[in-house]
Design an enzyme around this catalytic site. Structure first.
Site, short mmCIF file in Angstrom:
data_model
loop_
_atom_site.label_atom_id
_atom_site.label_comp_id
_atom_site.label_asym_id
_atom_site.label_seq_id
_atom_site.Cartn_x
_atom_site.Cartn_y
_atom_site.Cartn_z
N LYS A 170 14.86 81.82 -1.15
CA LYS A 170 16.06 82.25 -0.42
C LYS A 170 15.81 83.49 0.44
O LYS A 170 14.84 84.21 0.27
CB LYS A 170 17.22 82.46 -1.40
CG LYS A 170 17.87 81.11 -1.75
CD LYS A 170 19.11 81.23 -2.57
CE LYS A 170 19.65 79.81 -2.83
NZ LYS A 170 20.74 79.81 -3.82
N ARG A 209 16.73 77.07 -10.89
CA ARG A 209 16.75 76.00 -9.90
C ARG A 209 15.70 76.32 -8.84
O ARG A 209 15.83 77.33 -8.15
CB ARG A 209 18.15 75.92 -9.29
CG ARG A 209 18.34 74.81 -8.27
CD ARG A 209 19.77 74.84 -7.72
NE ARG A 209 19.96 73.86 -6.68
CZ ARG A 209 19.61 74.02 -5.42
NH1 ARG A 209 19.03 75.14 -5.04
NH2 ARG A 209 19.81 73.07 -4.54
C1 7PJ Z 1 22.19 76.62 -5.04
C2 7PJ Z 1 22.74 75.37 -5.25
C3 7PJ Z 1 22.23 77.58 -6.08
C4 7PJ Z 1 23.33 75.92 -7.41
C5 7PJ Z 1 21.96 75.47 -3.25
C6 7PJ Z 1 19.03 75.85 -1.73
C7 7PJ Z 1 20.33 76.15 -1.08
N1 7PJ Z 1 23.29 74.99 -6.43
N2 7PJ Z 1 22.59 74.65 -4.10
N3 7PJ Z 1 22.80 77.17 -7.25
N4 7PJ Z 1 21.69 76.66 -3.77
N5 7PJ Z 1 23.86 75.60 -8.59
O1 7PJ Z 1 18.63 74.70 -1.82
O2 7PJ Z 1 18.35 76.81 -2.15
O3 7PJ Z 1 21.80 78.74 -5.98
S1 7PJ Z 1 21.59 75.00 -1.64
#
Ligand code: 7PJ
Length: 287
Positions: free
Chosen positions: A232, A266
């Site tokens: 990020k 994640r």
């Molecule tokens: C997140 C997400 C996060 C959760 C994205 C990317 C951007 N879902 N979806 N947490 N970020 N739960 O793919 O890094 O931080 S989209």
């Protein structure tokens, strides 16, 4: 044995997601699979179905506990996607991978996508809008799917314009507590709920760092905390690296998140993250 820090004391011992029950004694790794033309890091790379399937299987082999499939980019400035386009991108992958016994999370805000994903065997609904869309909670209640409730300030199109909070930790905590309570009231079992502060979703670098240091405050609510920092912008701000060069920074961030109380990370780089967490587990296990 070394006493666990206070903040690590309370997460539920398991997370139930459909036919999967995850033991939270060790951190879980959620591998990211974006099937969008425009995601900030891997946009366009996995539009080809065979390529997407191969990548998901590789992440499973590398030790991912869950694979998070997203068909709508939520990077800053991204535009919404039509329901039928999102379904067409995501559903064939969900169906194929769930059939192979892989625990699939579907990253969506749309109740119709949630319902179809659950019907196709998805184990978790991961919603950056924390099931706030009309009908979203209902789509996840009455079935046994796990839910990840994420905090976001405003919408992806505008969220990074000028994020502002009186107290980011208190506001994120109170929002997530209210969303978890709404889910429990609707009949979603506590053991099916995970919470996520939403790094980068309407947050400055300073906000993200304060939240990262305060994951224990969120974990103290009694739900497993998900941390998504992989590649990020904040890591780019800290290191000066472009998206493609942020793997080492992402590993450090994942480890920091776990040390501060995250139960699930994640990530894009599953194999490297699993290795890093193995080292951490070996050190802690010997204590
Ligand atoms: C997140 C997400 C996060 C959760 C994205 C990317 C951007 N879902 N979806 N947490 N970020 N739960 O793919 O890094 O931080 S989209």
């Amino acid at each position: 044995m070394v006493a666990k820090p206070e903040h690590a004391a309370k997460p539920a011992p398991v997370l139930r997601c459909g036919r999967f029950t995850f033991d939270l004694a060790r951190p879980l790794v959620m591998g990211i699979l974006n099937v969008t033309p425009d995601s900030f890091s891997d946009g366009g790379r996995y539009l080809d179905r065979e390529r997407a399937l191969a990548h998901a299987r590789q992440m499973r082999d590398d030790g991912a506990d869950l694979i998070d499939i997203g068909g709508e980019s939520s990077r800053p400035g991204a535009l919404p996607v039509a329901e039928e386009d999102e379904l067409a991108r995501v559903m064939p992958l969900v169906a194929a991978l769930a059939t192979e016994g892989i625990a699939i999370a579907v990253d969506t805000r749309k109740p119709a996508v949630m319902r179809e994903a659950v019907a196709a065997g998805a184990a978790m609904i991961n919603d950056i809008a924390a099931l706030t869309a009309p009908g979203a909670i209902e789509a996840c209640a009455g079935v046994d799917v796990g839910v990840c409730l994420m905090h976001m300030q405003r919408e992806p199109q505008t969220m990074q314009a000028a994020p502002s909070y009186d107290d980011v930790v208190v506001e994120v905590r109170d929002f997530l507590a209210a969303r978890a309570a709404a889910c429990v009231d609707a009949g979603i079992a506590r053991e099916r709920i995970a919470l996520d502060p939403g790094f980068g979703f309407g947050k400055t670098l300073a906000h993200n760092l304060r939240l990262l240091r305060s994951l224990g405050t969120l974990a103290a609510m009694g739900y497993p905390v998900v941390a998504g920092l992989s590649r990020k912008g904040s890591l780019g701000e800290i290191t000066g690296r472009s998206v493609d060069e942020r793997m080492p920074a992402s590993l450090a961030a994942a480890l920091c998140a776990v040390l501060h109380g995250a139960a699930i990370v994640r990530v894009h780089d599953v194999r490297a993250t699993v290795d890093a967490l193995k080292v951490w587990a070996a050190v802690e296990g010997g204590a």
